[in-house]
Design a protein around this motif. Structure first.
Motif, short mmCIF file in Angstrom:
data_model
loop_
_atom_site.label_atom_id
_atom_site.label_comp_id
_atom_site.label_asym_id
_atom_site.label_seq_id
_atom_site.Cartn_x
_atom_site.Cartn_y
_atom_site.Cartn_z
N GLY A 271 48.61 -99.16 9.48
CA GLY A 271 47.87 -97.69 9.49
C GLY A 271 47.32 -97.17 8.10
N CYS A 272 46.49 -98.31 7.68
CA CYS A 272 45.98 -98.21 6.49
C CYS A 272 44.40 -98.29 6.59
CB CYS A 272 46.18 -99.20 5.42
SG CYS A 272 48.03 -99.12 4.94
N ASP A 292 55.39 -114.67 5.43
CA ASP A 292 55.22 -113.77 6.48
C ASP A 292 54.24 -112.43 6.34
OD1 ASP A 292 55.73 -111.92 8.55
OD2 ASP A 292 57.75 -112.70 8.83
N ILE A 293 53.36 -112.53 6.91
CA ILE A 293 52.05 -111.60 7.00
C ILE A 293 52.00 -110.84 8.21
CG2 ILE A 293 49.75 -110.80 6.44
CD1 ILE A 293 49.40 -113.46 4.81
N GLN A 294 52.04 -109.54 8.29
CA GLN A 294 51.95 -108.79 9.40
C GLN A 294 50.98 -107.33 9.33
OE1 GLN A 294 55.82 -107.55 11.04
NE2 GLN A 294 56.64 -109.31 10.13
N ILE A 295 49.92 -107.46 9.83
CA ILE A 295 48.94 -106.40 9.85
C ILE A 295 48.84 -105.71 11.03
CG2 ILE A 295 46.66 -105.91 8.94
CD1 ILE A 295 48.31 -107.20 6.91
N TYR A 296 49.00 -104.46 11.07
CA TYR A 296 48.98 -103.55 12.29
C TYR A 296 48.14 -102.29 12.19
CZ TYR A 296 53.56 -105.98 13.30
OH TYR A 296 54.57 -106.95 13.57
N ASN A 297 47.21 -101.96 13.01
CA ASN A 297 46.59 -100.52 13.26
C ASN A 297 45.87 -100.16 11.95
OD1 ASN A 297 45.95 -98.16 14.51
ND2 ASN A 297 47.89 -97.10 13.64
N CYS A 298 45.13 -101.12 11.62
CA CYS A 298 44.10 -100.80 10.23
C CYS A 298 42.74 -100.79 10.84
CB CYS A 298 44.38 -101.78 9.29
SG CYS A 298 45.95 -101.87 8.60
N GLY A 299 42.27 -99.49 11.10
CA GLY A 299 41.05 -99.24 11.74
C GLY A 299 39.78 -99.99 11.55
N ASN A 300 39.89 -100.27 9.90
CA ASN A 300 38.58 -100.54 9.49
C ASN A 300 38.45 -102.11 8.61
OD1 ASN A 300 36.55 -98.41 9.62
ND2 ASN A 300 37.99 -97.20 8.75
N VAL A 301 39.66 -102.72 8.98
CA VAL A 301 39.81 -103.83 8.43
C VAL A 301 38.74 -104.95 9.25
CG1 VAL A 301 41.09 -106.08 8.18
CG2 VAL A 301 42.10 -103.86 7.46
N GLU A 302 37.82 -105.58 8.38
CA GLU A 302 36.77 -106.46 9.17
C GLU A 302 37.31 -108.08 9.03
OE1 GLU A 302 33.13 -105.30 7.52
OE2 GLU A 302 33.11 -103.68 8.48
N PRO A 321 50.01 -121.67 1.09
CA PRO A 321 50.84 -122.94 1.22
C PRO A 321 51.92 -122.84 2.01
CG PRO A 321 50.94 -122.57 -1.03
CD PRO A 321 50.08 -121.55 -0.40
N LYS A 322 52.93 -121.62 1.92
CA LYS A 322 54.13 -121.61 2.57
C LYS A 322 54.02 -120.44 3.63
CE LYS A 322 56.96 -122.66 -1.45
NZ LYS A 322 58.07 -122.49 -2.33
N LEU A 323 52.93 -119.99 4.01
CA LEU A 323 52.72 -119.23 5.32
C LEU A 323 53.27 -119.74 6.63
CD1 LEU A 323 51.76 -116.38 5.92
CD2 LEU A 323 49.65 -117.23 6.63
N THR A 324 54.47 -118.99 7.22
CA THR A 324 54.82 -119.74 8.41
C THR A 324 54.61 -118.69 9.81
OG1 THR A 324 56.91 -118.63 7.88
CG2 THR A 324 56.76 -120.65 7.36
N SER A 325 54.38 -117.56 9.20
CA SER A 325 54.03 -116.51 10.49
C SER A 325 52.95 -115.69 10.06
CB SER A 325 55.24 -115.68 10.82
OG SER A 325 55.29 -114.74 11.70
N LEU A 326 52.05 -115.26 10.92
CA LEU A 326 50.93 -114.15 10.81
C LEU A 326 50.80 -113.48 12.18
CD1 LEU A 326 48.54 -113.24 9.32
CD2 LEU A 326 47.27 -115.16 10.28
N ILE A 327 50.93 -112.37 11.91
CA ILE A 327 50.65 -111.26 12.96
C ILE A 327 49.46 -110.34 12.57
CG2 ILE A 327 51.51 -109.54 14.21
CD1 ILE A 327 54.25 -110.83 14.07
N LEU A 328 48.35 -110.35 13.49
CA LEU A 328 47.51 -109.34 13.40
C LEU A 328 47.31 -108.69 14.84
CD1 LEU A 328 44.57 -111.79 11.79
CD2 LEU A 328 46.43 -110.35 10.64
N LYS A 329 47.38 -107.39 14.73
CA LYS A 329 47.57 -106.71 15.78
C LYS A 329 47.03 -105.13 15.73
CE LYS A 329 50.82 -104.74 19.06
NZ LYS A 329 52.42 -104.48 19.59
N ASP A 330 46.34 -104.70 16.74
CA ASP A 330 45.42 -103.58 16.68
C ASP A 330 44.54 -103.21 15.56
OD1 ASP A 330 46.64 -102.40 19.18
OD2 ASP A 330 48.47 -102.01 17.79
#
Length: 481
Positions: A271-272, A292-302, A321-330
């Protein structure tokens, strides 16, 4: 009403709950605990109860009615010598937690043993301490008073939680006793414009591990600084968990400052809506532990990573190099993960990837800011996922093809769970050259892809249709035309 002389000051161990129903006691055991719901300040309590309060290790107060100053008089500098946990919640009239005697107004106020502090739903709170005739403060408007001034010391504080209070500043510029803070949680503080007033203040947070900011609508910066001599400082070196939700910052990371990234493991951003990207390319080599990266509901992220100003010397084939999970939603404006990162980009440990409701997303890695191809695949030869096991793709309306015909060797070869749903333009799921990589696929779901003509693309060679077989997965098909 509490009867007089009910409690003896000779009690050495006690758990006393007064006023209404309380939730069960916390997991942390304390030998002396008081939980109070009363419609008066503590100074008006029974003398015996006040003596027990001064010896308490844990003090909880809720639903205080008609109370403006919780502690109107502090008797002695060791008043709360034993206090380890202080939690004050749901009191709409409280303006101050304690009042300092005029004679002590310039002395340090030390909570030497306090480990955790919670201030929640105190909508009228102005500052922790009320002081009469303290030079320098009488001219400040109330909304500019810091919650904790420079005379307060919390040398052992480990956990600080502030929820739904309307102070404009948390700390005075000279406040400097946060060296043991490990967890900082700030929610619903609508008047805050920044969290830290300077780099030097944030630099004292050497043990901070978890940092959460939620629903602070006026927040513009996490760290406010105009002192360029403070650049290149390492801030919050042990921060492992960062969560940002519903704040209006334009940038998470302050430029020229190696802040809160070296040991970061979890990042959640939600929501940023002022963000256009999450990371700057110049900072990527610092994220060596992020998994672990989770990005949700950020209306202007390109895009997640901005490569503006990147040079050939900066280009690498491996980031995170150690990223195991990535969620990009809304993310309605997301067009790509990044662009311009060399020949290809490898995520060596990525096991789970979810791309959900990103209608403008065409390709994960792009050569340029603007793609001229009309049938650009989502995953091309520019990206490699050698360890990916789970892949979820939902509502990617602008995507016409998932995989490029030529992928990096071993990329997607460990895939065993695949979900594809709500694609408007998808013709087939797998290209002909993709099927040989799917020998580990066990669970495969396709839902609501109305343009889909075939699951596996066939290849015609000399007039003969050739197909390839894979180990039969568990296959679920829903709402297909």
């Amino acid at each position: 009403m509490v009867p007089k002389n009910l409690f003896s000051e000779k009690l050495q161990r006690y758990k006393i709950l007064i006023g209404g129903e309380w939730r069960r006691l916390d997991k942390v055991e304390n030998s002396r605990t008081l939980k109070l719901r009363v419609n008066t300040s503590i100074d008006h309590l029974d003398d015996g109860l006040k003596r027990l309060l001064k010896k308490a290790e844990a003090l909880y107060m809720e639903d205080l009615e008609g109370v403006i100053i919780v502690l109107k008089q502090v008797v002695g500098r060791d008043c709360f010598l034993h206090l380890k946990h202080l939690h004050i919640r749901k009191a709409t009239e409280i303006q101050y937690i304690m009042k300092v005697n005029d004679d002590d107004a310039t002395d340090k106020i030390v909570f030497g043993g306090l480990r955790s502090l919670t201030l929640e739903k105190l909508s009228q709170l102005i500052s922790f301490c009320y002081k009469d005739r303290l030079e320098g403060f009488t001219s400040l408007p109330q909304h500019e008073l810091p919650l904790f001034d420079e005379l307060m010391e919390l040398p052992c504080l480990e956990n600080l939680r502030l929820t739904s209070i309307n102070v404009g500043r948390i700390w005075h510029n000279q406040f400097s006793t946060l060296q043991n803070l490990t967890s900082l949680n700030i929610k619903g503080c609508s008047n805050l414009k920044y969290i830290f007033s300077s780099n030097s203040m944030a630099a004292t947070l050497v043990h901070l591990e978890s940092f959460e900011i939620v629903d602070c609508k006026s927040l513009r910066e996490i760290i406010f600084t105009e002192d360029r001599e403070e650049e290149n400082q390492v801030l919050c070196p042990n921060l492992a968990d960062l969560q940002l939700s519903s704040i209006n910052v334009e940038s998470i990371w302050h430029p020229n400052i190696s802040c809160y990234v070296q040991n970061l493991e979890f990042l959640i951003v939600e929501g940023c809506h002022n963000l256009r990207c999450v990371f700057a390319s110049s900072m990527m080599p610092l994220f060596t532990h992020l998994h672990d990266i989770q990005i949700y509901n950020c209306g202007n992220v390109e895009e997640l990573i901005s490569t503006e100003g990147i040079t050939e010397e900066d280009i690498v084939n491996q980031i995170l190099p150690k990223l195991t999970s990535l969620i990009l939603k809304d993310l309605p404006k997301l067009m790509r993960f990044c662009h311009g990162f060399g020949s290809y980009l490898e995520f060596p440990l990525m096991k789970w990837l979810a791309l959900v409701k990103c209608p403008t997303l065409k390709t994960f890695i792009s050569d340029s800011l603007v793609s001229k191809e009309t049938h650009t695949p989502l995953f091309n030869e520019k990206v490699a996922f050698p360890q990916l096991e789970g892949l979820t793709l939902v509502s990617l309306e602008n995507c016409r093809k998932i995989w490029h015909n030529q992928l990096v060797a071993d990329s997607f070869s460990k895939l065993n769970h695949l979900r594809v749903s709500k694609f408007d333009r998808l013709v087939n799921v797998f290209s002909f050259n993709m099927t040989k990589r799917l020998q580990n696929l066990e669970d495969f779901q396709v839902r609501s892809c109305h343009s889909l003509e075939e699951i596996f693309e066939a290849q015609v060679l000399n007039g003969v249709t050739a197909t390839r077989s894979i180990k039969e997965p568990s296959l679920i098909l829903y709402s297909l035309n």
